[in-house]
Scaffold this motif. Structure first.
Motif, mmCIF file in Angstrom:
data_model
loop_
_atom_site.group_PDB
_atom_site.id
_atom_site.type_symbol
_atom_site.label_atom_id
_atom_site.label_comp_id
_atom_site.label_asym_id
_atom_site.label_seq_id
_atom_site.Cartn_x
_atom_site.Cartn_y
_atom_site.Cartn_z
ATOM 1 N N ASP A 1 0.863 -1.178 0.000
ATOM 2 C CA ASP A 1 0.000 0.000 0.000
ATOM 3 C C ASP A 1 0.905 1.236 0.000
ATOM 4 O O ASP A 1 1.777 1.356 0.859
ATOM 5 N N PRO A 2 0.740 2.164 -0.974
ATOM 6 C CA PRO A 2 1.634 3.318 -1.062
ATOM 7 C C PRO A 2 1.727 4.109 0.243
ATOM 8 O O PRO A 2 2.766 4.702 0.551
ATOM 9 N N ARG A 3 0.642 4.110 1.025
ATOM 10 C CA ARG A 3 0.665 4.868 2.281
ATOM 11 C C ARG A 3 1.770 4.373 3.203
ATOM 12 O O ARG A 3 2.411 5.155 3.902
ATOM 13 N N PHE A 4 2.001 3.053 3.214
ATOM 14 C CA PHE A 4 3.027 2.491 4.092
ATOM 15 C C PHE A 4 4.416 2.875 3.600
ATOM 16 O O PHE A 4 5.316 3.167 4.392
ATOM 17 N N THR A 5 4.585 2.873 2.269
ATOM 18 C CA THR A 5 5.867 3.278 1.696
ATOM 19 C C THR A 5 6.175 4.737 2.045
ATOM 20 O O THR A 5 7.289 5.068 2.446
ATOM 21 N N ARG B 1 0.633 5.374 -13.322
ATOM 22 C CA ARG B 1 1.413 5.401 -14.558
ATOM 23 C C ARG B 1 2.810 4.817 -14.400
ATOM 24 O O ARG B 1 3.321 4.198 -15.316
ATOM 25 N N THR B 2 3.445 5.066 -13.263
ATOM 26 C CA THR B 2 4.822 4.590 -13.065
ATOM 27 C C THR B 2 4.956 3.982 -11.677
ATOM 28 O O THR B 2 3.990 3.933 -10.920
ATOM 29 N N ALA B 3 6.172 3.541 -11.339
ATOM 30 C CA ALA B 3 6.428 3.010 -10.002
ATOM 31 C C ALA B 3 6.743 4.159 -9.058
ATOM 32 O O ALA B 3 7.199 5.224 -9.479
ATOM 33 N N LEU B 4 6.530 3.938 -7.769
ATOM 34 C CA LEU B 4 6.906 4.935 -6.766
ATOM 35 C C LEU B 4 8.422 5.126 -6.793
ATOM 36 O O LEU B 4 9.155 4.222 -7.177
ATOM 37 N N PRO B 5 8.916 6.320 -6.379
ATOM 38 C CA PRO B 5 10.359 6.555 -6.343
ATOM 39 C C PRO B 5 11.064 5.512 -5.477
ATOM 40 O O PRO B 5 10.483 5.006 -4.525
ATOM 41 N N ASP B 6 12.335 5.236 -5.809
ATOM 42 C CA ASP B 6 13.046 4.157 -5.106
ATOM 43 C C ASP B 6 13.962 4.694 -4.007
ATOM 44 O O ASP B 6 13.775 5.805 -3.517
ATOM 45 N N GLY B 7 14.958 3.895 -3.633
ATOM 46 C CA GLY B 7 15.783 4.218 -2.469
ATOM 47 C C GLY B 7 17.059 4.973 -2.777
ATOM 48 O O GLY B 7 17.908 5.101 -1.900
ATOM 49 N N GLY C 1 -5.520 11.313 3.197
ATOM 50 C CA GLY C 1 -4.407 11.521 4.133
ATOM 51 C C GLY C 1 -3.302 12.382 3.556
ATOM 52 O O GLY C 1 -2.366 12.725 4.266
ATOM 53 N N ALA C 2 -3.383 12.739 2.271
ATOM 54 C CA ALA C 2 -2.360 13.573 1.616
ATOM 55 C C ALA C 2 -0.954 13.034 1.880
ATOM 56 O O ALA C 2 -0.041 13.779 2.224
ATOM 57 N N GLN C 3 -0.776 11.735 1.727
ATOM 58 C CA GLN C 3 0.497 11.085 2.045
ATOM 59 C C GLN C 3 1.652 11.676 1.237
ATOM 60 O O GLN C 3 2.711 11.967 1.787
ATOM 61 N N ASN C 4 1.425 11.838 -0.067
ATOM 62 C CA ASN C 4 2.511 12.320 -0.917
ATOM 63 C C ASN C 4 2.901 13.748 -0.529
ATOM 64 O O ASN C 4 4.088 14.078 -0.449
ATOM 65 N N GLU C 5 1.914 14.581 -0.227
ATOM 66 C CA GLU C 5 2.186 15.968 0.150
ATOM 67 C C GLU C 5 2.941 16.022 1.478
ATOM 68 O O GLU C 5 3.909 16.785 1.640
ATOM 69 N N ARG C 6 2.498 15.210 2.450
ATOM 70 C CA ARG C 6 3.180 15.202 3.743
ATOM 71 C C ARG C 6 4.618 14.717 3.590
ATOM 72 O O ARG C 6 5.529 15.239 4.248
#
Lengths: 137, 112
Positions: A37-41, B81-87, B13-18
């Motif tokens: 779940d992206p939220r956990f990431t 569209r794409t994968a989340l950013p990596d490490g 929850g605006a996870q990306n913004e936080r």
């Protein structure tokens, strides 16, 4: 499932999972499990950043003690400053492995690694506080 | 779920913004720590102070810039569209932080 996947929705249980070769690094994280779940990431990433800021705060503490607490005995002052910097370096060094271990656990659906350093850090900061109190009194 | 500007948020929850704000705080903390360190070192006439300025200040700006890119990339990922950013960026930021700490440690150990 042991194949890494780049499909952001793969962890959400929508449709069949398509194993894809990943370009994401580090591989030790992304070649296992499924996208959580992206939220956990995001939460894991923010925890990593909080550790980095803790480390930076300890560096600034060290600089402040070295520059400002001039009334204290120089050896004590310098020891406290060195202690704070070393503590900060430990925080910064462990931040990324901790992030990677947590991300791996999320991808594999396993329990998160236990926060060993958190308790030790709290004790060390308390000790640092006592020493600073002694140095300025 | 709409934000005040009328755009779409992936989650309430605006996870990306936080997370983007956490990156900015971190970049600014890096900037502040580098400035404090540099001020301390330069006041002692120590050449490493200049290195702190030359290396860590541009690194802070770079982290700020990369964090903005990361936010945009994560937005695209949330839209599917794409994968989340990596490490990779976390690795770099941890390395810069350790480097700053080592510079400060070296100063404390060598200047009497």
């Amino acid at each position: 499932m042991t194949t890494g996947t780049d499909d952001p929705r793969a962890g959400a249980g929508t449709g069949p999972r398509r194993p894809v070769r990943t370009r994401r690094r580090p591989l030790q994280v992304y070649r296992v499990g499924n996208e959580p779940d992206p939220r956990f990431t995001f939460a894991n990433e923010r925890t990593f950043l909080a550790w980095i800021r803790t480390s930076l705060a300890l560096f600034v503490t060290a600089a402040a003690i070295d520059a400002l607490v001039v009334s204290a005995e120089p050896a004590l002052r310098r020891s406290i400053a060195i202690g704070a910097v070393v503590l900060g370096i430990v925080c910064a060094l462990t931040a990324f492995p901790r992030w990677a271990a947590a991300e791996r656990a999320l991808r594999l659906g396993r329990p998160l690694p236990r926060a060993r350093l958190a308790g030790a850090l709290a004790l060390a900061v308390a000790l640092l506080g006592v020493l600073i109190a002694l140095a300025v009194s | 779920m709409s934000d005040p500007v009328g755009g779409e948020l992936f989650d309430p929850g605006a996870q990306n913004e936080r997370t983007a704000l956490a990156w900015r705080r971190t970049a600014l903390a890096l900037l502040a720590a580098a400035l404090v360190g540099a001020r301390l070192l330069v006041s002692d006439g120590w050449a490493a102070g200049l290195w702190a300025v030359v290396l860590v200040l541009p690194a802070s700006a770079w982290v700020l810039w990369m964090a903005n890119r990361r936010y945009a990339k994560a937005s695209a990922a949330l839209a599917g569209r794409t994968a989340l950013p990596d490490g990779r960026l976390p690795t770099a930021v941890a390395a810069v932080t350790v480097g700053l700490g080592l510079m400060e440690l070296q100063y404390l150990l060598t200047v009497a």
